[in-house]
Design a protein around this motif. Structure first.
Motif, PDB file in Angstrom:
ATOM      1  N   ASN A   3      56.001  37.750  39.632  1.00 32.40           N
ATOM      2  CA  ASN A   3      54.551  37.936  39.649  1.00 32.40           C
ATOM      3  C   ASN A   3      54.257  39.425  39.768  1.00 32.40           C
ATOM      4  O   ASN A   3      54.438  40.026  40.807  1.00 32.40           O
ATOM      5  N   ARG A   4      53.787  40.022  38.675  1.00 29.68           N
ATOM      6  CA  ARG A   4      53.415  41.438  38.669  1.00 29.68           C
ATOM      7  C   ARG A   4      51.961  41.592  38.244  1.00 29.68           C
ATOM      8  O   ARG A   4      51.569  42.617  37.702  1.00 29.68           O
ATOM      9  N   THR A   5      51.137  40.563  38.492  1.00 29.22           N
ATOM     10  CA  THR A   5      49.736  40.570  38.074  1.00 29.22           C
ATOM     11  C   THR A   5      48.849  41.427  38.960  1.00 29.22           C
ATOM     12  O   THR A   5      47.748  41.779  38.565  1.00 29.22           O
ATOM     13  N   GLY A   6      49.282  41.704  40.173  1.00 28.99           N
ATOM     14  CA  GLY A   6      48.425  42.395  41.127  1.00 28.99           C
ATOM     15  C   GLY A   6      47.514  41.435  41.871  1.00 28.99           C
ATOM     16  O   GLY A   6      46.682  41.853  42.667  1.00 28.99           O
ATOM     17  N   ARG A   7      47.669  40.139  41.622  1.00 25.00           N
ATOM     18  CA  ARG A   7      46.858  39.103  42.275  1.00 25.00           C
ATOM     19  C   ARG A   7      47.765  37.998  42.798  1.00 25.00           C
ATOM     20  O   ARG A   7      48.834  37.760  42.242  1.00 25.00           O
ATOM     21  N   PRO A   8      47.311  37.296  43.838  1.00 24.98           N
ATOM     22  CA  PRO A   8      48.118  36.160  44.306  1.00 24.98           C
ATOM     23  C   PRO A   8      48.102  35.054  43.255  1.00 24.98           C
ATOM     24  O   PRO A   8      47.094  34.835  42.578  1.00 24.98           O
ATOM     25  N   VAL A   9      49.237  34.374  43.126  1.00 23.61           N
ATOM     26  CA  VAL A   9      49.363  33.267  42.178  1.00 23.61           C
ATOM     27  C   VAL A   9      49.970  32.084  42.922  1.00 23.61           C
ATOM     28  O   VAL A   9      50.971  32.231  43.621  1.00 23.61           O
TER      29      VAL A   9
ATOM     30  N   TYR B 146      52.415  33.205  45.873  1.00 23.73           N
ATOM     31  CA  TYR B 146      53.197  34.435  45.923  1.00 23.73           C
ATOM     32  C   TYR B 146      52.272  35.630  45.712  1.00 23.73           C
ATOM     33  O   TYR B 146      51.397  35.589  44.845  1.00 23.73           O
ATOM     34  N   PRO B 147      52.453  36.704  46.463  1.00 20.11           N
ATOM     35  CA  PRO B 147      51.628  37.904  46.264  1.00 20.11           C
ATOM     36  C   PRO B 147      51.930  38.537  44.906  1.00 20.11           C
ATOM     37  O   PRO B 147      52.949  38.230  44.286  1.00 20.11           O
ATOM     38  N   GLY B 148      51.055  39.418  44.443  1.00 26.59           N
ATOM     39  CA  GLY B 148      51.178  39.941  43.084  1.00 26.59           C
ATOM     40  C   GLY B 148      51.607  41.379  42.945  1.00 26.59           C
ATOM     41  O   GLY B 148      51.342  41.999  41.936  1.00 26.59           O
ATOM     42  N   LYS B 149      52.253  41.950  43.930  1.00 28.65           N
ATOM     43  CA  LYS B 149      52.605  43.372  43.846  1.00 28.65           C
ATOM     44  C   LYS B 149      54.072  43.584  43.507  1.00 28.65           C
ATOM     45  O   LYS B 149      54.690  44.521  43.970  1.00 28.65           O
ATOM     46  N   GLY B 150      54.623  42.711  42.699  1.00 26.69           N
ATOM     47  CA  GLY B 150      56.005  42.887  42.283  1.00 26.69           C
ATOM     48  C   GLY B 150      56.955  41.976  43.014  1.00 26.69           C
ATOM     49  O   GLY B 150      57.803  42.431  43.762  1.00 26.69           O
ATOM     50  N   VAL B 151      56.823  40.676  42.834  1.00 30.43           N
ATOM     51  CA  VAL B 151      57.671  39.697  43.497  1.00 30.43           C
ATOM     52  C   VAL B 151      58.537  38.999  42.456  1.00 30.43           C
ATOM     53  O   VAL B 151      58.031  38.516  41.455  1.00 30.43           O
ATOM     54  N   TRP B 152      59.819  38.945  42.722  1.00 27.10           N
ATOM     55  CA  TRP B 152      60.755  38.195  41.887  1.00 27.10           C
ATOM     56  C   TRP B 152      61.330  37.078  42.745  1.00 27.10           C
ATOM     57  O   TRP B 152      61.858  37.341  43.818  1.00 27.10           O
TER      58      TRP B 152
END
Length: 141
Positions: free
Chosen positions: A96-102, A119-125
């Motif tokens: 998730n690299r959207t910058g938004r929670p998904v 998952y938070p959106g600030k660069g989570v794999w």
């Protein structure tokens, strides 16, 4: 704001931090991701992170970012709406690299009767989800 009934963002972040937040190599030593430099495609114990560009949501059909990724961007997805994966497909790893929670759902209808995680959106794999992901919802910040 957000109405979560089963698992909240803080709970999901805590679980994610315990198992899945990944680091990237710097000049010889691994550095923890930060808001200024979120985890990017690079080495991790046991494999390589999946390639997922800034602003994208990437889903792989198999664990450890294997198989052909499905990629989504904010410009093509309705915010706060359920987006089902194409019929007959599911995902087992994600970035998730959207910058938004998904929020990712086991149910193709985003039903909260099945499993779901945010998952938070600030660069989570996440190299392996705890269930088959069949739909997701990108939230307004």
């Amino acid at each position: 704001m957000y109405a979560y009934t089963k698992k909240t963002i803080p709970a999901a972040v805590g679980a994610l931090a315990a198992c899945c937040l990944l680091t990237i190599p710097s000049t010889g030593a691994a550095a923890a991701p930060s808001a200024a430099a979120p985890a990017a495609a690079g080495a991790r114990a046991g494999g390589v992170l999946g390639a997922c560009g800034p602003g994208q949501l990437c889903l792989w059909p198999k664990a450890d970012f294997k198989g052909r990724a499905q990629t989504y961007e904010l410009s093509a997805v309705d915010i706060d709406s359920c987006t089902a994966l194409p019929g007959g497909t599911s995902a087992q790893s994600l970035a998730n690299r959207t910058g938004r929670p998904v929020t990712f759902y086991q149910s193709a209808e985003c039903a909260e009767t099945g499993e779901f995680e945010t998952y938070p959106g600030k660069g989570v794999w996440a190299p392996q989800t705890p269930y088959q992901v069949r739909a997701f919802k990108i939230w307004e910040r």
